[in-house]
Design a protein around this motif. Structure first.
Motif, mmCIF file in Angstrom:
data_model
loop_
_atom_site.group_PDB
_atom_site.id
_atom_site.type_symbol
_atom_site.label_atom_id
_atom_site.label_comp_id
_atom_site.label_asym_id
_atom_site.label_seq_id
_atom_site.Cartn_x
_atom_site.Cartn_y
_atom_site.Cartn_z
ATOM 1 N N LEU A 133 0.880 -1.284 -0.147
ATOM 2 C CA LEU A 133 -0.056 0.201 0.154
ATOM 3 C C LEU A 133 1.143 1.236 0.294
ATOM 4 N N GLU A 134 0.772 2.104 -1.024
ATOM 5 C CA GLU A 134 1.176 2.951 -1.135
ATOM 6 C C GLU A 134 0.333 4.546 -0.874
ATOM 7 N N TYR A 135 0.578 5.838 -1.059
ATOM 8 C CA TYR A 135 0.453 7.329 -1.778
ATOM 9 C C TYR A 135 0.846 7.421 -2.103
ATOM 10 N N ALA A 136 -0.225 8.314 -3.184
ATOM 11 C CA ALA A 136 1.016 10.071 -3.611
ATOM 12 C C ALA A 136 0.120 10.901 -3.294
ATOM 13 N N ILE A 137 1.223 11.961 -3.316
ATOM 14 C CA ILE A 137 0.735 13.215 -2.969
ATOM 15 C C ILE A 137 0.640 13.836 -4.862
ATOM 16 N N TYR A 138 -0.475 15.094 -5.166
ATOM 17 C CA TYR A 138 0.565 15.416 -6.481
ATOM 18 C C TYR A 138 0.075 16.844 -5.409
ATOM 19 N N PHE A 139 1.351 17.398 -5.431
ATOM 20 C CA PHE A 139 2.254 19.084 -4.971
ATOM 21 C C PHE A 139 1.591 19.988 -6.055
ATOM 22 N N ASN A 140 1.363 20.667 -5.682
ATOM 23 C CA ASN A 140 0.960 21.753 -6.344
ATOM 24 C C ASN A 140 2.593 22.663 -6.611
ATOM 25 N N LYS A 141 2.680 22.875 -7.716
ATOM 26 C CA LYS A 141 4.656 23.333 -7.724
ATOM 27 C C LYS A 141 4.095 25.071 -8.607
ATOM 28 N N ALA A 142 5.179 25.643 -7.979
ATOM 29 C CA ALA A 142 4.739 27.264 -8.349
ATOM 30 C C ALA A 142 4.275 27.734 -9.895
ATOM 31 N N GLY A 165 2.110 26.093 -11.304
ATOM 32 C CA GLY A 165 0.262 25.289 -11.561
ATOM 33 C C GLY A 165 0.791 23.690 -11.775
ATOM 34 N N GLN A 166 1.820 23.105 -11.916
ATOM 35 C CA GLN A 166 1.701 22.043 -12.204
ATOM 36 C C GLN A 166 1.782 21.200 -11.148
ATOM 37 N N LEU A 167 0.829 20.429 -11.389
ATOM 38 C CA LEU A 167 1.035 18.895 -10.207
ATOM 39 C C LEU A 167 2.421 18.577 -9.843
ATOM 40 N N SER A 168 3.173 17.500 -9.597
ATOM 41 C CA SER A 168 4.108 17.279 -8.954
ATOM 42 C C SER A 168 4.157 15.905 -8.233
ATOM 43 N N LYS A 169 4.357 14.757 -8.562
ATOM 44 C CA LYS A 169 3.984 13.577 -7.862
ATOM 45 C C LYS A 169 4.895 12.854 -7.678
ATOM 46 N N LYS A 170 4.794 12.420 -6.219
ATOM 47 C CA LYS A 170 5.539 11.916 -4.947
ATOM 48 C C LYS A 170 4.715 11.005 -4.204
ATOM 49 N N ILE A 202 9.146 22.196 5.757
ATOM 50 C CA ILE A 202 10.473 21.112 5.721
ATOM 51 C C ILE A 202 11.904 22.115 4.837
ATOM 52 N N THR A 203 13.075 22.588 4.920
ATOM 53 C CA THR A 203 14.074 22.524 3.854
ATOM 54 C C THR A 203 13.537 21.759 2.622
ATOM 55 N N THR A 204 13.487 20.619 2.652
ATOM 56 C CA THR A 204 13.301 20.014 0.890
ATOM 57 C C THR A 204 12.295 20.496 0.717
ATOM 58 N N ARG A 205 11.351 20.657 0.897
ATOM 59 C CA ARG A 205 10.667 21.212 -0.218
ATOM 60 C C ARG A 205 9.731 22.073 0.529
ATOM 61 N N LYS A 206 9.389 22.888 -0.963
ATOM 62 C CA LYS A 206 8.623 24.706 -0.568
ATOM 63 C C LYS A 206 7.805 24.157 -1.467
ATOM 64 N N TYR A 207 6.382 25.018 0.051
ATOM 65 C CA TYR A 207 5.140 25.028 -0.656
ATOM 66 C C TYR A 207 4.213 25.773 -1.514
ATOM 67 N N TYR A 208 3.477 25.208 -1.950
ATOM 68 C CA TYR A 208 2.180 26.369 -2.848
ATOM 69 C C TYR A 208 1.025 26.308 -2.440
ATOM 70 N N SER A 209 0.149 27.207 -2.243
ATOM 71 C CA SER A 209 -1.093 27.524 -2.158
ATOM 72 C C SER A 209 -1.902 26.207 -3.542
ATOM 73 N N GLY A 210 -3.403 26.008 -3.535
ATOM 74 C CA GLY A 210 -3.874 26.145 -4.364
ATOM 75 C C GLY A 210 -4.386 24.648 -4.339
ATOM 76 N N LEU A 211 -4.787 24.120 -5.449
ATOM 77 C CA LEU A 211 -5.416 22.639 -5.488
ATOM 78 C C LEU A 211 -4.541 21.303 -5.664
ATOM 79 N N HIS A 212 -4.290 20.639 -4.508
ATOM 80 C CA HIS A 212 -3.238 19.357 -5.198
ATOM 81 C C HIS A 212 -4.248 17.570 -4.900
ATOM 82 N N LYS A 213 -3.674 16.787 -5.463
ATOM 83 C CA LYS A 213 -4.343 15.143 -5.329
ATOM 84 C C LYS A 213 -3.366 14.544 -4.410
#
Length: 366
Positions: A294-303, A305-310, A336-347
């Motif tokens: 079992l895993e889950y993915a977060i699709y992070f909103n980037k600067a 507006g594209q989504l980046s999957k982790k 955290i220092t290794t990731r920058k977050y941006y407001s908006g839609l995430h999955k």
């Protein structure tokens, strides 16, 4: 909670200079500490403080690298002989010193790297030497893979990783990792888990550029010992996260009849530093016991507006036929220092044995 860079404190430098004076009595402790704590020091980040310490130390050691190497070796001997406990991590400036001032003195640098890595890892410092002297250094690292000290053996594997994090990449090994195969072969059954884990990390690096090579090595190594099997699986973790069909088949990770239902995002709006919370049920609809990863993915909103999957792992275990489980998961958006977050839609999505089963959206507010 103090930052990691704060290990470079006045107390640390006082301890360092007190020890150094025992082998270099003419060392000027007061001037050294004064030169360390310049006005810009407080604004320096960790790597900047390491390099700053390296450059200041160079002002006080002999300019001839062979003479400086003797002092560094004697210093390490002295620290190891003292009963006072020394935190090793801050001494990363010693390998950095070798990297900067020993790069043109390879015959002196190689034995010094071998000695120093037994005190504090030289995995970062060795990279410029591999790039400048590839054949000589890889031959040396093959020799080190048979060394009696596990720190030196680990340097052979960790230092030759094509994509070592926080270090310069080795492009020629990303393109063709064949020169490090002998090192990995020598270390795959190492008695030290510390070393074997490094081999797994190297194998995982190879998978990012040459997945078929990692899969070929995995097939060759699997089924020999439980330790090597664990190494191989850790070395295939990127391929597992990517849902690579061949590696999923290798581990018998079927997904067609694994059901994911009642997927709910409990927190459709999340603010920093809270967590997105989601739940779902998973059921094994096969007639036989199945391993379910079992895993889950977060699709992070980037600067842009594209989504980046982790992808993040939840669990991996056996499910009996018709076994049903409820799962509740939180993913924190603590800064955290290794990731920058941006407001908006995430999955967020749920992945079963490499297959993405369900997904939904939530809004992150900074």
């Amino acid at each position: 909670m103090s930052a990691l860079k704060d290990v470079y404190s006045k107390n640390f430098y006082q301890q360092f200079t007190e020890t150094l004076k025992k082998i270099q009595p003419e060392f000027n402790s007061k001037k050294f500490i004064k030169n360390i704590f310049i006005e810009e020091f407080q604004q320096m980040e960790l790597k900047q403080r390491i390099r700053h310490t390296t450059l200041v130390l160079h002002e006080f050691l002999p300019k001839n690298f062979k003479d400086a190497a003797v002092i560094i070796e004697n210093f390490i001997d002295q620290v190891e002989a003292e009963e006072v406990a020394h935190e090793r991590f801050p001494y990363l400036f010693l390998p950095d010193y070798i990297e900067i001032f020993g790069i043109e003195e390879i015959e002196t640098a190689i034995p010094l790297l071998e000695r120093t890595t037994q005190f504090i890892t030289c995995e970062f410092a060795i990279r410029p030497f591999i790039l400048k002297y590839p054949e000589k250094m890889l031959a040396q690292m093959l020799q080190w893979s048979r060394h009696e000290n596990h720190h030196v053996r680990r340097l052979a594997s960790e230092g030759s990783r094509p994509r070592l994090p926080w270090a310069m990449a080795l492009p020629f090994l990303k393109k063709n990792p064949e020169p490090i195969f002998g090192i990995l072969e020598n270390l795959k059954n190492d008695k030290s888990e510390y070393v074997r884990r490094s081999v797994a990390n190297n194998l995982n690096d190879i998978a990012k550029d040459n997945p078929q090579i990692t899969l070929a090595i995995a097939k060759k190594w699997l089924g020999k010992t439980k330790e090597t099997d664990a190494l191989v699986k850790h070395g295939c973790r990127t391929l597992l996260k990517q849902g690579h069909p061949e590696v999923l088949s290798q581990y018998g990770l079927l997904s067609e009849k694994i059901l994911v239902e009642h997927f709910i995002i409990e927190t459709p709006k999340v603010s920093i530093p809270d967590a997105v919370i989601f739940s779902f049920s998973v059921k094994n609809n096969y007639e036989t016991t199945q391993t379910i990863r079992l895993e889950y993915a977060i699709y992070f909103n980037k600067a842009n507006g594209q989504l980046s999957k982790k992808v993040f792992k939840i669990s991996e275990r056996n499910y009996a036929p018709n076994q049903l489980e409820q799962v509740v998961k939180k993913h924190s958006f603590k800064i955290i220092t290794t990731r920058k977050y941006y407001s908006g839609l995430h999955k967020v999505s749920v992945i079963v044995n490499g297959s993405e089963k369900v997904q939904g959206t939530f809004i992150l507010n900074i």
